[in-house]
Design an enzyme around this catalytic site. Structure first.
Site, PDB file in Angstrom:
ATOM      1  CE1 TYR A 151      29.670  47.971  34.994  1.00  0.00           C
ATOM      2  CE2 TYR A 151      30.391  48.657  32.813  1.00  0.00           C
ATOM      3  CZ  TYR A 151      30.661  48.452  34.153  1.00  0.00           C
ATOM      4  OH  TYR A 151      31.919  48.713  34.646  1.00  0.00           O
ATOM      5  CD  GLU A 169      39.240  44.225  39.266  1.00  0.00           C
ATOM      6  OE1 GLU A 169      39.214  43.816  38.102  1.00  0.00           O
ATOM      7  OE2 GLU A 169      38.220  44.298  39.992  1.00  0.00           O
ATOM      8  NE  ARG A 199      15.423  54.395  48.629  1.00  0.00           N
ATOM      9  CZ  ARG A 199      15.722  53.843  49.802  1.00  0.00           C
ATOM     10  NH1 ARG A 199      14.764  53.504  50.642  1.00  0.00           N
ATOM     11  NH2 ARG A 199      16.986  53.617  50.137  1.00  0.00           N
ATOM     12  CE  LYS A 209      32.091  45.466  32.317  1.00  0.00           C
ATOM     13  NZ  LYS A 209      33.163  46.193  32.971  1.00  0.00           N
ATOM     14  CG  LEU A 249      34.984  42.350  35.583  1.00  0.00           C
ATOM     15  CD1 LEU A 249      33.606  42.366  36.218  1.00  0.00           C
ATOM     16  CD2 LEU A 249      35.092  43.422  34.527  1.00  0.00           C
TER      17      LEU A 249
HETATM   18  N1  PDD Z   1      35.779  48.104  32.616  1.00  0.00           N
HETATM   19  N2  PDD Z   1      38.252  45.288  36.060  1.00  0.00           N
HETATM   20  C1  PDD Z   1      37.375  46.292  36.198  1.00  0.00           C
HETATM   21  C2  PDD Z   1      37.042  46.773  37.572  1.00  0.00           C
HETATM   22  C3  PDD Z   1      36.780  46.876  35.063  1.00  0.00           C
HETATM   23  O1  PDD Z   1      35.892  47.873  35.217  1.00  0.00           O
HETATM   24  C4  PDD Z   1      37.147  46.405  33.764  1.00  0.00           C
HETATM   25  C5  PDD Z   1      36.562  46.971  32.502  1.00  0.00           C
HETATM   26  C6  PDD Z   1      38.075  45.350  33.666  1.00  0.00           C
HETATM   27  C7  PDD Z   1      38.507  44.779  32.337  1.00  0.00           C
HETATM   28  O2  PDD Z   1      37.523  43.946  31.785  1.00  0.00           O
HETATM   29  P1  PDD Z   1      37.386  43.757  30.201  1.00  0.00           P
HETATM   30  O3  PDD Z   1      38.712  43.350  29.701  1.00  0.00           O
HETATM   31  O4  PDD Z   1      36.372  42.691  30.039  1.00  0.00           O
HETATM   32  O5  PDD Z   1      36.945  45.098  29.616  1.00  0.00           O
HETATM   33  C8  PDD Z   1      38.602  44.815  34.839  1.00  0.00           C
HETATM   34  C9  PDD Z   1      35.011  48.623  31.506  1.00  0.00           C
HETATM   35  C10 PDD Z   1      35.784  48.821  30.252  1.00  0.00           C
HETATM   36  C11 PDD Z   1      34.262  49.862  31.969  1.00  0.00           C
HETATM   37  O6  PDD Z   1      33.682  49.788  33.036  1.00  0.00           O
HETATM   38  O7  PDD Z   1      34.243  50.871  31.261  1.00  0.00           O
END
Ligand code: PDD
Length: 289
Positions: free
Chosen positions: A35, A181, A102, A149, A205
């Protein structure tokens, strides 16, 4: 499109309440999907190309062919942006391996499921900007592919809930004694005037906001160093920030109950935050990328 608040599902724009996915969709059964969350300011997408490039990286990593070209994705999100209730929004898009009997192994000849919706995107409140937020730390017990992601977010969900239970805004993760992170954000620290962040790897990420912050720091002439950050350096930082598409750049002023620096957003944060807002406004005027 005259109708409000429609979502996109597999070739159709329709009301959210009418959007249906088969229960055997591998997104539902296995979390077998990826996503993106893309901020939109004044109906202008922020760094759309970079988000779509990261989507391609995630799809490649799970060996799923991209159902759309970059141009097709841009065209698909436009009606969602145009008809959403708010001028500022978060575009959520998701691709799963699709519905199939499945079985863990990849199915053959299955069409991926593509879903796009607009979500509210509340900007950080004036209170958050003024005072920052509190965070806790936890051991990063996620898998070894945190650069994907993926919609398989159970580990992140459990880690994030720990900070909710503690009345905090984020859980900052440590793996083998080093900062990785946040549960839903990237983390920067400031030490003796130097902006530090962990390097991109399979353990974090690759945040789009992370890249923006480093670019803005370079433009401001702030010294930056991208290198592994030991736990002690995190705890003794002058400033800690979290960054994400939804939280922008937010100061973390308390960690595990201890004040960071003076316990208020620091001077480097204020400088970077102002630059980020200016850059956002540049995007709103249609000059973004
Ligand atoms: N999440 N690390 C993780 C684990 C994240 O889920 C996200 C963002 C980031 C920051 O990435 P970016 O700057 O590209 O949004 C880092 C999104 C916002 C979410 O899952 O809602």
């Amino acid at each position: 499109m005259a109708l409000m608040n429609h979502v996109y599902l597999n070739g159709q724009y329709l009301p959210l309440s009418e959007a249906r996915v088969p229960v055997l969709d591998r997104g539902f059964i296995f979390g077998d999907g990826v996503y993106e969350v893309i901020p939109v300011y004044s109906r202008q997408p922020f760094r759309l190309r970079e988000h779509l490039q990261r989507l391609q990286h995630s799809l490649d990593a799970i060996r799923l062919a991209n159902p759309h070209s970059l141009a097709e994705w841009s065209a698909l999100v436009q009606p969602i942006i145009a008809q959403a209730e708010d001028e500022d929004q978060g575009i959520y898009l998701q691709v799963t391996r699709g519905p199939a009997p499945r079985d863990q192994a990849f199915p053959e000849g299955v069409t991926p499921t593509v879903f796009i919706m607009a979500m509210p995107l509340p900007a950080p409140s004036p209170e958050t900007i003024e005072h920052g937020v509190a965070a806790i730390t936890a051991v990063d017990d996620r898998w070894q592919h945190c650069d994907i992601k993926s919609t398989s977010l159970l580990a992140n969900v459990l880690l994030r809930q720990r900070s909710v239970d503690a009345g905090c805004a984020e859980t900052i993760l440590l793996r083998d004694g080093y900062l990785t992170e946040g549960s839903a954000s990237n983390i920067f620290i400031v030490h003796d005037g130097v902006l530090l962040a962990p390097p991109k790897s399979h353990l974090i990420l690759p945040g789009v906001t992370y890249d923006v912050v480093i670019e803005l720091a370079d433009q401001l002439g702030l010294p930056t160093s991208i290198r592994p950050i030991p736990e002690q350096e995190l705890r003794s930082a002058d400033e800690i920030w979290l960054t994400s598409s939804t939280k922008e750049v937010t100061a973390v002023t308390h960690l595990d109950g201890q004040a960071i620096g003076a316990g208020t957003p620091g001077p480097v944060y204020r400088q970077l935050h102002a630059a980020y807002q200016a850059y956002k406004h540049h995007t709103m005027r249609g000059h973004g990328r």
